[in-house]
Design an enzyme around this catalytic site. Structure first.
Site, mmCIF file in Angstrom:
data_model
loop_
_atom_site.group_PDB
_atom_site.id
_atom_site.type_symbol
_atom_site.label_atom_id
_atom_site.label_comp_id
_atom_site.label_asym_id
_atom_site.label_seq_id
_atom_site.Cartn_x
_atom_site.Cartn_y
_atom_site.Cartn_z
ATOM 1 N N GLY A 94 0.861 -1.245 0.030
ATOM 2 C CA GLY A 94 -0.179 -0.123 -0.092
ATOM 3 C C GLY A 94 0.881 1.353 0.060
ATOM 4 O O GLY A 94 1.672 1.298 1.011
ATOM 5 N N GLU A 119 -18.898 17.749 1.620
ATOM 6 C CA GLU A 119 -17.996 18.133 0.486
ATOM 7 C C GLU A 119 -18.336 18.013 -0.674
ATOM 8 O O GLU A 119 -18.517 18.724 -1.698
ATOM 9 C CB GLU A 119 -16.655 17.717 0.700
ATOM 10 C CG GLU A 119 -15.973 18.272 2.055
ATOM 11 C CD GLU A 119 -14.515 17.781 2.299
ATOM 12 O OE1 GLU A 119 -13.798 18.374 3.030
ATOM 13 O OE2 GLU A 119 -14.261 16.495 1.870
HETATM 14 C C1 LIG Z 1 -13.103 11.051 -0.058
HETATM 15 C C2 LIG Z 1 -12.267 11.177 1.271
HETATM 16 C C3 LIG Z 1 -11.968 12.136 1.890
HETATM 17 C C4 LIG Z 1 -11.044 12.535 2.973
HETATM 18 N N1 LIG Z 1 -10.817 13.319 3.490
HETATM 19 C C5 LIG Z 1 -9.903 13.557 4.432
HETATM 20 C C6 LIG Z 1 -9.574 14.944 5.051
HETATM 21 O O1 LIG Z 1 -10.285 16.111 4.769
HETATM 22 N N2 LIG Z 1 -8.966 14.934 6.149
HETATM 23 C C7 LIG Z 1 -8.120 13.542 6.552
HETATM 24 O O2 LIG Z 1 -7.302 13.766 7.537
HETATM 25 N N3 LIG Z 1 -8.593 12.561 6.129
HETATM 26 C C8 LIG Z 1 -9.214 12.462 5.118
HETATM 27 N N4 LIG Z 1 -9.786 11.156 4.678
HETATM 28 C C9 LIG Z 1 -8.974 9.991 5.297
HETATM 29 C C10 LIG Z 1 -7.620 9.812 4.454
HETATM 30 O O3 LIG Z 1 -7.567 9.933 3.249
HETATM 31 C C11 LIG Z 1 -7.224 8.223 5.084
HETATM 32 O O4 LIG Z 1 -7.157 8.426 6.462
HETATM 33 C C12 LIG Z 1 -5.899 7.800 4.621
HETATM 34 O O5 LIG Z 1 -5.762 8.039 3.070
HETATM 35 C C13 LIG Z 1 -5.412 6.452 5.097
HETATM 36 O O6 LIG Z 1 -4.054 6.071 4.468
HETATM 37 P P1 LIG Z 1 -3.753 4.755 4.262
HETATM 38 O O7 LIG Z 1 -2.436 4.622 3.908
HETATM 39 O O8 LIG Z 1 -4.332 3.726 5.937
HETATM 40 O O9 LIG Z 1 -4.679 4.298 3.146
HETATM 41 P P2 LIG Z 1 -4.833 4.711 1.792
HETATM 42 O O10 LIG Z 1 -4.204 6.354 1.485
HETATM 43 O O11 LIG Z 1 -6.182 4.283 1.259
HETATM 44 O O12 LIG Z 1 -3.748 3.798 0.796
HETATM 45 C C14 LIG Z 1 -4.099 2.429 0.491
HETATM 46 C C15 LIG Z 1 -3.117 2.065 -0.312
HETATM 47 O O13 LIG Z 1 -3.191 0.694 -0.323
HETATM 48 C C16 LIG Z 1 -3.407 0.118 -1.757
HETATM 49 N N5 LIG Z 1 -4.061 -1.288 -1.524
HETATM 50 C C17 LIG Z 1 -5.235 -1.723 -1.041
HETATM 51 N N6 LIG Z 1 -5.370 -2.678 -1.158
HETATM 52 C C18 LIG Z 1 -4.111 -3.415 -1.782
HETATM 53 C C19 LIG Z 1 -3.583 -4.890 -1.878
HETATM 54 N N7 LIG Z 1 -4.486 -5.828 -1.492
HETATM 55 N N8 LIG Z 1 -2.398 -4.899 -2.494
HETATM 56 C C20 LIG Z 1 -1.563 -3.825 -2.823
HETATM 57 N N9 LIG Z 1 -1.931 -2.575 -2.423
HETATM 58 C C21 LIG Z 1 -3.294 -2.241 -1.996
HETATM 59 C C22 LIG Z 1 -4.581 1.148 -2.415
HETATM 60 O O14 LIG Z 1 -4.218 1.126 -3.918
HETATM 61 C C23 LIG Z 1 -3.733 2.441 -1.965
HETATM 62 O O15 LIG Z 1 -2.867 2.971 -2.502
HETATM 63 C C24 LIG Z 1 -10.453 11.157 3.286
HETATM 64 C C25 LIG Z 1 -10.676 9.964 2.678
HETATM 65 C C26 LIG Z 1 -11.612 9.925 1.812
HETATM 66 C C27 LIG Z 1 -11.771 8.479 0.905
#
Ligand SMILES: Cc1cc2nc3c(=O)[nH]c(=O)nc-3n(C[C@H](O)[C@H](O)[C@H](O)COP(=O)(O)OP(=O)(O)OC[C@H]3O[C@@H](n4cnc5c(N)ncnc54)[C@H](O)[C@@H]3O)c2cc1C
Length: 441
Positions: free
Chosen positions: A17, A181
């Protein structure tokens, strides 16, 4: 089946990820004496907080995403693999990755960082998914753009007002930041950008319904900021319906049921319903939990120890939205700080360190965009709203975007939209019948 073994004597860190958490973990390991492999099912790192602006034609997909390879091009100890991780063997310390050509690749690890985020949850109503897309990925944002822009286009060619009405009605399920939003942005798109572009319809008549189960929008913010947000939504013309569950979604309407009065059931004719009412763990979370013999929480998240590793598996870390610890929220800062922390713990261990620092989250607050010149920002005791909140919101989001080019491009798009009201990122196509006509089935 191919296999990637560690050709160096350095510990091999596999990061699954490359979202907000995974990318930070990789970057934190830049100077560590390790080999890093970043696996993602997409080629780009996505900044989800601006997805709704991509869906409503304000920003291009390129402005809110950056190629992972480009972001890591100067990090000589890191390489990138495109593919979806679908299995973990905790004993052998390997993961399996399904590649774009459907072959399987096995990758050995010494340390594993899982940062795969969450996906949209329909709370047992999976049939809603085909009519009410969620917004978690770039594909989701482009599918939503297709529906919104497509709805105005279809309405323009329909002969009478009664037929046009459902096409010009947009329902958004969920009154959290994303719901607020996107609802506000659809009204702004209709009232500012599209105003003079159609001949038969009046886009400003577009009806936007915000359907929310709670008694106020933005429940994670203080009541005062919720109230400010509600006032701005009212001024924009968004119709907010509070205290309702969405109990049915079809291609032609959406049904709500009052939480307080379950016999109060309302059906709103609409051709566009969008879903922002919840998230759950991606299937890979279950794979990881079974492989490591840990129990997922109610949302499917994986519980982690104080250092963000998984109990009994000090070599495996789970960070970001998918990890569960101290009820930390699923927000960008938690993911980014968690990713950096896991990277730091691994770097320290690779250098021979034996102690592990616990993860300490620094809460810098949260922000939500409501409308042009209106946003709410909550940081500690400081609450900002209106114009000041909007400026602060803009600065925060630009700072969080990955890469200078995206930052500059976003500032330029925002400035152009402010000056001219136009939104140029509205391209949709109907070439592929499988995907293009899906919304209209
Ligand atoms: C529409 C929206 C608006 C948001 N607005 C805000 C905001 O204003 N402020 C704020 O603080 N937070 C906000 N968030 C939340 C924030 O974006 C998330 O908390 C953050 O992105 C989480 O990071 P992460 O690394 O856990 O996952 P993500 O950023 O979701 O990354 C996960 C990655 O894993 C990859 N992946 C998934 N499954 C697999 C697999 N099996 N194999 C390989 N790769 C995989 C995906 O392609 C992705 O690149 C928002 C979220 C969304 C959806």
């Amino acid at each position: 089946m191919s296999r990637q073994t560690n050709a160096t004597s350095k510990p091999h860190v596999v990061i699954v990820g490359a979202g907000l958490g995974g990318l930070q973990a990789a970057r934190r390991l830049k100077r560590a004496d390790v080999q890093v492999t970043v696996v993602d099912r997409g080629t780009s790192h996505l900044f989800q907080p601006l997805l709704y602006q991509c869906a409503t034609g304000l920003l291009s997909e390129g402005a809110i995403s950056s190629p992972i390879r480009h972001l890591l091009r100067r990090q000589r100890n890191a390489s990138v693999v495109l593919g979806e991780a679908d299995a973990v063997d905790a004993q052998a310390r390997t993961i399996s990755v399904c590649r774009p050509d459907e072959s399987t690749m096995t990758i050995d690890y010494d340390y594993l960082v899982v940062a795969v985020g969450m996906r949209t949850a329909y709370h047992g109503n999976d049939s809603f998914a085909q009519f009410a897309p969620g917004m978690k990925t770039l594909d989701d944002a482009l599918a939503i753009r297709r529906r919104i822009i497509g709805a105005f286009e279809v309405a323009e060619t329909l002969p009478d007002a009664a037929q046009r009405r459902p096409w010009l009605t947009f329902a958004v399920a969920g009154g959290g930041p994303t719901g607020v939003e996107i609802a506000g942005q659809i009204r702004e798109l209709a009232t500012l950008a599209l105003e003079d572009e159609f001949r038969t319809i009046d886009p400003t008549e577009a009806r936007v319904l915000l359907l929310h189960g709670g008694d106020r929008v933005l429940p994670s913010f203080s009541p005062k900021l919720s109230e400010r947000a509600q006032r701005t939504l009212d001024e924009l013309g968004v119709e907010t319906v509070l205290g309702v569950h969405v109990t049915d979604v079809t291609a032609e309407d959406v049904e709500t049921t009052s939480k307080a009065e379950p016999h109060e059931v309302v059906r709103y004719p609409t051709r566009t319903t969008l879903w922002t009412a919840g998230v759950e763990a991606v299937p890979f979370a279950g794979v990881v939990a079974r492989a490591l013999d840990v129990e997922q929480d109610r949302g499917g998240r994986i519980p982690v120890e104080a250092d963000l590793s998984v109990a009994g598996h000090p070599e495996v870390f789970v960070v970001g939205d998918m990890s569960s610890r101290d009820k930390l929220p699923g927000v960008a800062e938690v993911a980014m700080q968690g990713g950096r922390h896991a990277g730091a713990v691994i770097a320290h261990a690779a250098a021979g360190g034996t102690e592990r620092e616990p993860f300490k989250y620094r809460d810098f607050g949260s922000a939500a965009y409501i409308a042009r010149r209106h946003a709410v920002v909550e940081t500690g005791k400081l609450n900002l709203f209106g114009y000041l909140g909007w400026v602060a919101w803009g600065v925060i989001h630009i700072a969080f975007l990955a890469g200078m080019r995206n930052r500059l491009g976003t500032v330029m798009s925002w400035s152009a939209t402010l000056l001219t009201d136009s939104r140029r990122e509205r391209a949709i196509t109907f070439g592929d019948p499988e995907t293009a006509r899906q919304p209209y089935r």
